[in-house]
Write a protein that holds these residues in place. Sequence first.
Motif, short mmCIF file in Angstrom:
data_model
loop_
_atom_site.label_atom_id
_atom_site.label_comp_id
_atom_site.label_asym_id
_atom_site.label_seq_id
_atom_site.Cartn_x
_atom_site.Cartn_y
_atom_site.Cartn_z
N TYR A 2 0.82 -1.22 0.00
CA TYR A 2 0.00 0.00 0.00
C TYR A 2 0.86 1.27 0.00
N LEU A 3 1.80 1.38 0.92
CA LEU A 3 2.64 2.58 0.95
C LEU A 3 3.57 2.63 -0.26
N ASP A 4 4.05 1.48 -0.69
CA ASP A 4 4.90 1.43 -1.87
C ASP A 4 4.17 2.01 -3.08
N LEU A 24 7.83 1.70 -10.64
CA LEU A 24 8.51 1.28 -9.42
C LEU A 24 9.53 0.21 -9.78
N LYS A 25 10.79 0.48 -9.48
CA LYS A 25 11.86 -0.41 -9.90
C LYS A 25 12.75 -0.82 -8.73
N MET A 32 14.59 9.45 -23.89
CA MET A 32 13.67 9.79 -22.80
C MET A 32 14.35 10.71 -21.80
N ASP A 33 13.52 11.46 -21.08
CA ASP A 33 13.99 12.24 -19.94
C ASP A 33 13.65 11.46 -18.68
N VAL A 34 14.62 11.32 -17.78
CA VAL A 34 14.43 10.47 -16.60
C VAL A 34 14.76 11.23 -15.32
N LYS A 35 13.87 11.10 -14.34
CA LYS A 35 14.15 11.52 -12.97
C LYS A 35 14.06 10.29 -12.09
N ARG A 36 14.97 10.19 -11.13
CA ARG A 36 14.94 9.07 -10.20
C ARG A 36 14.58 9.56 -8.80
N HIS A 37 13.59 8.93 -8.20
CA HIS A 37 13.17 9.27 -6.84
C HIS A 37 13.42 8.07 -5.94
N GLN A 38 14.05 8.30 -4.81
CA GLN A 38 14.32 7.23 -3.87
C GLN A 38 13.02 6.68 -3.28
N SER A 39 12.89 5.37 -3.27
CA SER A 39 11.72 4.74 -2.65
C SER A 39 11.71 4.98 -1.15
N THR A 98 13.61 2.31 -6.50
CA THR A 98 13.55 3.64 -7.11
C THR A 98 12.21 3.82 -7.82
N ILE A 99 11.69 5.04 -7.77
CA ILE A 99 10.57 5.40 -8.64
C ILE A 99 11.17 6.14 -9.83
N LEU A 100 10.97 5.59 -11.01
CA LEU A 100 11.42 6.26 -12.23
C LEU A 100 10.30 7.15 -12.76
N GLU A 101 10.58 8.41 -12.97
CA GLU A 101 9.66 9.36 -13.60
C GLU A 101 10.22 9.67 -14.98
N ILE A 102 9.48 9.31 -16.02
CA ILE A 102 10.01 9.37 -17.38
C ILE A 102 9.07 10.17 -18.28
N GLY A 103 9.64 11.02 -19.11
CA GLY A 103 8.86 11.80 -20.07
C GLY A 103 9.56 11.88 -21.41
#
Length: 212
Positions: free
Chosen positions: A50-52, A164-165, A182-189, A196-201
């Motif tokens: 759930y939190l993930d 979610l990776k 692609m453009d990528v941002k990485r967010h720490q889980s 990692t949460i990958l944010e891609i555009g």
Amino acid sequence: MTPEAFQTAANVSRETMDRLLAMDTVFLDWSSRHNLVARSTIDDRWARHYLDSAQIVPFLPEDMTTLVDLGSGAGFPGLVLAAMLADRKVSVTLIESIGKKAAFLRAAGDAMGLQNLTVIPARIESLKLQKKPDVITARALARLDKLLGYGVGLQKKTTKYYFLKGQDVAGELTEATKYWHMDVKRHQSRTNADATILEIGNVARARKSSNG
């Protein structure tokens, strides 16, 4: 993690929490008869699942109106996102090709009273959407190159991806950049130090990928 601890950590309203508790009742019932998730993770589901899932929400675009979740399975993150985005009137579509899991998603969505939810029991490769989504999500479905191959047929120019990776994210990114721009941002889980949460555009095909 208890449901109360989850509510605090995810900063969700009482109404949203009621939806998620309704989902959890159906989830536990179906999990007793079907393998929705690894049984070893059920006791710690409020953190592990759930939190993930919920941790994606702060990164989502404020002006989004449509979200598609690929390979929704047990509803993580798709059902959790539908519950959390219901008050924002975001339309959430869950794609799940396995009949029993699609039936679970429908049953849970009904129990949650979600009006913003659509479940499509189909293979992603054969999918045709009437409206291209603002956001595409997936969790534990496939490697990044393959996920982008799925998504490119559904996306519009401004579609953003949130995946979610796990610990092999660097290797997946290296492989995917052979085939995709692609453009990528990485967010720490928040739930796993190795995740990692990958944010891609701005996704575009660079050359023929391993997904065809």
